[in-house]
Design an enzyme around this catalytic site. Structure first.
Site, PDB file in Angstrom:
ATOM      1  N   ASP A 268      -7.954   6.051  -7.677  1.00  0.00           N
ATOM      2  CA  ASP A 268      -9.338   6.116  -7.230  1.00  0.00           C
ATOM      3  C   ASP A 268      -9.684   7.538  -6.800  1.00  0.00           C
ATOM      4  O   ASP A 268      -8.992   8.106  -5.955  1.00  0.00           O
ATOM      5  CB  ASP A 268      -9.495   5.146  -6.047  1.00  0.00           C
ATOM      6  CG  ASP A 268     -10.951   4.880  -5.736  1.00  0.00           C
ATOM      7  OD1 ASP A 268     -11.770   5.789  -5.952  1.00  0.00           O
ATOM      8  OD2 ASP A 268     -11.262   3.772  -5.286  1.00  0.00           O
TER       9      ASP A 268
ATOM     10  N   ASP B  20       0.843  -1.193   0.000  1.00  0.00           N
ATOM     11  CA  ASP B  20       0.000   0.000   0.000  1.00  0.00           C
ATOM     12  C   ASP B  20       0.881   1.246   0.000  1.00  0.00           C
ATOM     13  O   ASP B  20       1.814   1.350   0.810  1.00  0.00           O
ATOM     14  CB  ASP B  20      -0.878  -0.024   1.263  1.00  0.00           C
ATOM     15  CG  ASP B  20      -2.011   0.971   1.178  1.00  0.00           C
ATOM     16  OD1 ASP B  20      -1.746   2.150   0.858  1.00  0.00           O
ATOM     17  OD2 ASP B  20      -3.160   0.579   1.432  1.00  0.00           O
TER      18      ASP B  20
ATOM     19  N   ASP C 288      -9.163  10.379 -15.623  1.00  0.00           N
ATOM     20  CA  ASP C 288     -10.363  10.694 -16.401  1.00  0.00           C
ATOM     21  C   ASP C 288     -11.247  11.680 -15.645  1.00  0.00           C
ATOM     22  O   ASP C 288     -12.154  12.263 -16.214  1.00  0.00           O
ATOM     23  CB  ASP C 288     -11.180   9.412 -16.620  1.00  0.00           C
ATOM     24  CG  ASP C 288     -11.593   8.823 -15.271  1.00  0.00           C
ATOM     25  OD1 ASP C 288     -10.685   8.483 -14.478  1.00  0.00           O
ATOM     26  OD2 ASP C 288     -12.803   8.735 -14.985  1.00  0.00           O
TER      27      ASP C 288
ATOM     28  N   THR D 260      -2.995   3.211 -20.311  1.00  0.00           N
ATOM     29  CA  THR D 260      -3.205   2.191 -19.286  1.00  0.00           C
ATOM     30  C   THR D 260      -4.493   1.431 -19.609  1.00  0.00           C
ATOM     31  O   THR D 260      -5.261   1.825 -20.489  1.00  0.00           O
ATOM     32  CB  THR D 260      -3.340   2.834 -17.889  1.00  0.00           C
ATOM     33  OG1 THR D 260      -4.643   3.386 -17.757  1.00  0.00           O
ATOM     34  CG2 THR D 260      -2.290   3.902 -17.637  1.00  0.00           C
TER      35      THR D 260
END
Ligand code: SAM
Length: 218
Positions: free
Chosen positions: A121, A99, A157, A195
């Site tokens: 995220d 992580d 995005d 990606t």
């Protein structure tokens, strides 16, 4: 410290590509170049949240001589990425199943030349900006592990995440080399490696946002 968890088939699958990952990657802290048989001048690129590894495999292949380390916290996703690198026989590409909140457990001050963060995220539905990989506390850790004038390449995005990230870069003293709200129509498209998520969003007609920023001198 994260370790590969014992899941069905994972030990057998890992055994086949064991030269690409480390059971105790924290022991490589400050010594990645030496452990991976590279000299002290070798550039080290670190990708955070590499997913299934398309970008890592293609970017490492395009940059011979660079030591490329891809970090991913999900074990089965990491394994898929390791297997891809193995199948494609990509040189000098290694994986850390961990992580990013513990990034300084694995990398020493000024050990890294470049960081890639792709389609992290946005944490928008749960409104938890502190979990974003571009939140200022994360950026402070990246600043420490980056060499002076080291760079972060960021793509997303998600426009609110992008605006948030630009503010966080500014607030933590990064300077801007490039900012685009439509990467695929920009001058940077020629060298861009897509990606997995990027391809999916592009297929939906969503414009990809991107920034390159430089770490402040220390
Ligand atoms: C939305 S996916 C994007 C994957 C890939 N970068 C792409 O663009 O196709 C985000 C990835 O980041 C990983 N990730 C999220 N938070 C992380 C963290 N704190 N440390 C390491 N990996 C993380 C997730 O497990 C997931 O594989």
């Amino acid at each position: 410290m994260a370790r590969m968890r014992a899941k069905k088939n994972i030990p057998d699958r890992l055994e086949k590509c064991k030269e690409r990952w480390f059971e105790f990657p924290a022991t490589n802290k400050g010594q990645w170049r030496g452990v991976c048989n590279k000299d002290s001048e070798t550039k080290v690129f670190l990708e955070i949240g590499c997913g299934k590894g398309k970008f890592a495999c293609e970017t490492a292949s395009k940059n011979p001589g660079v030591l490329y380390i891809a970090m991913e916290r999900d074990t089965s996703v990491t394994l898929a990425a390791i297997e891809k690198a193995h199948t494609m026989e990509v040189p000098d590409l290694y994986f850390v199943n961990a992580d990013a909140q513990f990034i300084e457990t694995y990398f020493a001050n000024e050990e890294i030349d470049r960081i890639y963060i792709n389609f992290c995220d946005p944490w928008s539905r749960k409104n938890k900006p502190k979990r974003r990989l571009t939140y200022r506390d994360y950026l402070e850790t990246y600043k420490r592990i980056l060499k002076p004038n080291g760079q972060i390449f960021f793509k997303t995005d998600d426009e609110p995440l992008f605006e948030f990230s630009l503010e966080e870069f500014k607030a933590t003293g990064f300077t801007f080399n490039a900012v685009t709200y439509d990467l695929h129509s920009s001058e940077f498209n020629e060298d861009n490696v897509r990606t997995e998520f990027e391809q999916k969003f592009a297929d939906q007609g969503i414009k990809i946002k991107g920034a390159i920023v430089t770490s402040p001198s220390k």
